[in-house]
Write a protein that holds these residues in place. Sequence first.
Motif, mmCIF file in Angstrom:
data_model
loop_
_atom_site.group_PDB
_atom_site.id
_atom_site.type_symbol
_atom_site.label_atom_id
_atom_site.label_comp_id
_atom_site.label_asym_id
_atom_site.label_seq_id
_atom_site.Cartn_x
_atom_site.Cartn_y
_atom_site.Cartn_z
ATOM 1 N N GLN A 229 0.828 -1.200 0.044
ATOM 2 C CA GLN A 229 -0.051 0.132 0.399
ATOM 3 C C GLN A 229 1.028 1.253 -0.046
ATOM 4 O OE1 GLN A 229 -2.116 0.136 3.560
ATOM 5 N NE2 GLN A 229 -1.179 -0.207 4.666
ATOM 6 N N ASP A 230 1.681 1.021 0.539
ATOM 7 C CA ASP A 230 3.007 2.084 0.384
ATOM 8 C C ASP A 230 2.737 3.147 -0.651
ATOM 9 O OD1 ASP A 230 3.744 4.520 2.454
ATOM 10 O OD2 ASP A 230 5.846 4.079 2.254
ATOM 11 N N ILE A 231 3.666 1.748 -1.143
ATOM 12 C CA ILE A 231 4.422 2.746 -3.156
ATOM 13 C C ILE A 231 2.694 2.548 -3.856
ATOM 14 C CG2 ILE A 231 6.016 2.388 -2.541
ATOM 15 C CD1 ILE A 231 6.030 -0.436 -4.327
ATOM 16 N N LEU A 232 1.753 2.668 -3.869
ATOM 17 C CA LEU A 232 0.061 2.590 -4.374
ATOM 18 C C LEU A 232 0.181 3.758 -5.033
ATOM 19 C CD1 LEU A 232 -1.989 0.059 -3.173
ATOM 20 C CD2 LEU A 232 -0.353 -0.169 -5.016
ATOM 21 N N TYR B 171 1.395 7.528 -2.731
ATOM 22 C CA TYR B 171 3.287 7.151 -3.543
ATOM 23 C C TYR B 171 3.666 9.001 -2.748
ATOM 24 C CZ TYR B 171 7.605 6.895 -5.467
ATOM 25 O OH TYR B 171 8.689 6.862 -6.206
ATOM 26 N N GLU B 172 2.735 9.480 -3.026
ATOM 27 C CA GLU B 172 2.943 11.445 -2.818
ATOM 28 C C GLU B 172 3.554 11.137 -0.972
ATOM 29 O OE1 GLU B 172 0.955 15.745 -2.271
ATOM 30 O OE2 GLU B 172 0.327 13.821 -3.396
ATOM 31 N N ASN B 173 2.988 10.580 -0.189
ATOM 32 C CA ASN B 173 3.795 10.682 1.187
ATOM 33 C C ASN B 173 4.679 9.449 1.847
ATOM 34 O OD1 ASN B 173 2.373 12.686 1.977
ATOM 35 N ND2 ASN B 173 0.250 12.338 1.531
ATOM 36 N N SER B 174 4.989 7.928 0.340
ATOM 37 C CA SER B 174 5.505 7.516 0.730
ATOM 38 C C SER B 174 7.426 7.364 0.884
ATOM 39 C CB SER B 174 5.280 6.193 -0.243
ATOM 40 O OG SER B 174 6.181 5.407 -0.294
ATOM 41 N N TYR B 175 8.290 6.885 0.942
ATOM 42 C CA TYR B 175 9.521 7.094 1.895
ATOM 43 C C TYR B 175 10.281 6.393 0.282
ATOM 44 C CZ TYR B 175 9.107 9.604 6.176
ATOM 45 O OH TYR B 175 8.556 9.972 7.558
ATOM 46 N N GLY B 176 8.955 5.683 -0.054
ATOM 47 C CA GLY B 176 9.716 4.563 -1.550
ATOM 48 C C GLY B 176 9.789 6.661 -1.961
ATOM 49 N N ASN B 177 9.420 7.176 -2.658
ATOM 50 C CA ASN B 177 9.261 7.970 -3.383
ATOM 51 C C ASN B 177 10.382 9.061 -3.182
ATOM 52 O OD1 ASN B 177 8.898 10.600 -5.168
ATOM 53 N ND2 ASN B 177 6.584 11.039 -4.256
ATOM 54 N N PRO B 178 11.600 8.720 -3.690
ATOM 55 C CA PRO B 178 12.341 9.474 -3.858
ATOM 56 C C PRO B 178 11.922 11.296 -3.160
ATOM 57 C CG PRO B 178 13.770 8.565 -5.991
ATOM 58 C CD PRO B 178 11.380 8.406 -5.239
ATOM 59 N N VAL B 179 11.223 11.701 -3.925
ATOM 60 C CA VAL B 179 10.479 13.526 -3.622
ATOM 61 C C VAL B 179 10.719 13.351 -2.543
ATOM 62 C CG1 VAL B 179 9.279 15.497 -4.614
ATOM 63 C CG2 VAL B 179 10.087 13.914 -6.091
ATOM 64 N N TYR B 180 9.602 12.750 -1.205
ATOM 65 C CA TYR B 180 8.715 12.779 -0.626
ATOM 66 C C TYR B 180 10.096 12.673 0.675
ATOM 67 C CZ TYR B 180 6.242 11.660 3.802
ATOM 68 O OH TYR B 180 6.021 11.996 5.006
ATOM 69 N N ALA B 181 10.524 11.588 0.596
ATOM 70 C CA ALA B 181 12.144 11.292 1.016
ATOM 71 C C ALA B 181 13.247 12.307 1.370
ATOM 72 C CB ALA B 181 12.702 10.035 0.615
ATOM 73 N N CYS B 182 13.337 13.045 0.043
ATOM 74 C CA CYS B 182 14.298 14.222 0.438
ATOM 75 C C CYS B 182 13.893 15.456 0.706
ATOM 76 C CB CYS B 182 15.393 15.154 -1.185
ATOM 77 S SG CYS B 182 15.728 13.567 -2.121
ATOM 78 N N GLU B 183 12.378 15.547 1.040
ATOM 79 C CA GLU B 183 11.766 16.893 1.251
ATOM 80 C C GLU B 183 11.827 16.541 3.071
ATOM 81 O OE1 GLU B 183 7.060 18.329 1.703
ATOM 82 O OE2 GLU B 183 7.472 17.393 -0.160
ATOM 83 N N LYS B 184 11.135 15.148 3.728
ATOM 84 C CA LYS B 184 11.106 15.303 4.576
ATOM 85 C C LYS B 184 12.666 14.825 5.512
ATOM 86 C CE LYS B 184 6.460 15.387 4.928
ATOM 87 N NZ LYS B 184 5.728 16.850 5.911
ATOM 88 N N LEU B 185 13.329 14.325 4.479
ATOM 89 C CA LEU B 185 14.521 13.840 5.607
ATOM 90 C C LEU B 185 15.655 14.316 5.281
ATOM 91 C CD1 LEU B 185 13.858 10.231 5.065
ATOM 92 C CD2 LEU B 185 13.528 11.547 7.653
ATOM 93 N N GLY B 186 15.380 15.679 4.595
ATOM 94 C CA GLY B 186 17.187 16.414 4.140
ATOM 95 C C GLY B 186 17.567 15.502 3.221
ATOM 96 N N GLU B 187 19.106 16.010 3.798
ATOM 97 C CA GLU B 187 20.596 15.503 3.356
ATOM 98 C C GLU B 187 19.866 14.007 3.451
ATOM 99 O OE1 GLU B 187 24.350 16.305 5.324
ATOM 100 O OE2 GLU B 187 23.538 16.278 7.344
ATOM 101 N N PHE B 188 19.383 13.581 3.898
ATOM 102 C CA PHE B 188 19.823 11.897 4.352
ATOM 103 C C PHE B 188 18.669 11.694 3.783
ATOM 104 C CE2 PHE B 188 21.149 13.313 8.513
ATOM 105 C CZ PHE B 188 22.118 12.634 8.578
#
Length: 686
Positions: free
Chosen positions: A77-80, A84-101
């Motif tokens: 479900q997390d990548i459906l 996907y807009e709020n998934s850590y599998g989404n590089p855009v969301y991951a970079c927005e939330k986790l910064g340099e990591f």
Amino acid sequence: MERYALAKERVCEIKEEQVVQQPYLDFFQKTAVFLEKNIEIMDEVVFLGTQKAPRKVSEPTDLSLEEWKALNRELYQDILPENYENSYGNPVYACEKLGEFGRDLTFLYAELRGAVAYSHEKKLWDMTVLLELFLEVYGAFAQEELPTEPEIKGILCSYVNDYCQDMVEERIRENVDPEVDFATKIVMDADLTDLRYLYQFGEYITENEFGVARFLNGLSQKEIDDCARTYTEGYRIGFVNAHIDLSKKKTVNIRFNLGFERMVRAAVRQFEEMGLKPVIFRYGVHAVNKRGVHRIGYTGAVANPQYDYDHRQDGALYMDGDFVQRRLRALQTSYEKYKELAAVHAGPACIEVFGEAPFSPVSTKEAWQFSDAQQKLEIEMQNEAGQITNRYIKGDERSFTIIAYPVPEIGGDYEDIFRQIVKINTLDYQLYQKIQQTIIDTLDQGEWVSVKGKGENRTDLKIHLHTLADPVKQSNFENCVADVNIPVGEVFTSPVLLGTNGLLHVTKVYLEGLQFRDLKLEFKDGKIASYSCKNFESEEENRKYIEDNILFHHPTLPMGEFAIGTNTTAYVAAEKYNIADKLPILIAEKMGPHFAVGDTCYSWAEDTAVYNPDGKEIIARDNEVSILRKEDVGKAYFGCHTDITIPYDELGSIRVLKEDGEEVSIIEDGRFVLPGTEELNEPFKK
């Protein structure tokens, strides 16, 4: 087992801990919950919904169909797309939330998703090292001071490099050893009338997989056997036509999409009559075994094509010269270990599907992307890997076959379309063989072939043909009937590159499931000199899209094949059901002239004589690039072969140009005009 026990206990504690600061805590807790669910599946006891007691899940009958659906959706479900807009599998969301990591942790997330496959297959080692990787990264964030980004990247790179040998070795064994039989057992032993069996694979299951299985369950055993026989006989005939002794082989790799198990079961039995045992493996899951967006092996539904596209170049995290050498050494030692099994492997038999909603990807700067230097390393690695593979599974001793069927997503006429495809796959090959020989006899009189588009299609190409030293015994074009490439319907050659010039243009085409709009490739002396499309607003994005998915990061590619498709029955069916944009290249290439960029059709087997049914040898097996194998094999091959078709309705003419200046038309205004080919126009009339 001790390591696994310790790791799973520790992972299950994380969801209650608060030692990592936000926003990183959210990533680790959500990921830990995902891993815990896979641990439950690994241990064959799961908690469903709000229940307090665990349920056993070692057999399909342990859960109801609705419970299986809920569990399967929970794993994906997390990548459906809707999530996907709020998934850590989404590089855009991951970079927005986790910064340099962000990029490091979205890579970690993608690697951890392999737990779904490992938990269902009960792969203890794979599951253990995955959990340990997660705990090591978590531990780095659980210290008083945050780690640096290079430290986290270092942990991930060490994981890939430390386990590269193990991961590659297991992959090679899966490719050639019939004793690795997780999927084979399901195919051969499951109750295929109880569709809960589909969930045993651990793949994402949608109405496509259910619909195919239901439809096949509604066919008679004879109909199933006939479908399978078309596929297995095509495989056998491929060996006969190539003059390869199939009796020396012992295994065949069966690749398919879930839902086709009933047909695959019949095919396994038919292959066994030929003395072949099945090798059935899942597409690559570990980072070191993935091949971009390509799924080589059996697969379920793609939960989200954008997710796969975003992670296609995750190797950019660790790709360097040391890794390339490490992976190639692992490949060499692994093949050496399993060389006896590799020597008797006959090659792949593939069942492809089509009909899914077309996918046009979005390019994101946050996703991992190869640098120019890494792209060069990737190309070098794949070229060398191809050479290693060819030494153990020899190109001139193996063959393949490919057949394709629709899935229910193609539309309300699914059953009619499926039966129409069965008809297309079983057309009278002797009739086509005769007509195609007429075309070949005309083509062999020419020095050049001219191909022009019409209407909005701007194609204007002049293809240079090889000179026949002995036209009585030699031919430039292969008469392709229903063997390795099902369905019937093409004549093809490897052009001479020098003098092959002009523009190839298609207004819309789908290549490997990706849409290209207004695609233009300009050839100079048989090589791509410039390229463009109109998928994105900026020219830079469009060029990169082509570089990623047609050029595969090579600075240029040669025209490895020119062919004329003759399957007008398939073309008319595509028009009737409005499915032309959903057909796989396997069928689409038979519906007009097509041009392949990359390797020739004879790559790795150019020195093996090939003959047409009339006894003539096809001498156009090489071009000026592939012949370089005699000097430096690394310069001869590209590891890709992408077919691009001009549909009949965009085709102005195909004419043979003789040395004396005479022109002979094969097609004019999208219709066959060469005497002896008129019957190919009958489907248009109907």
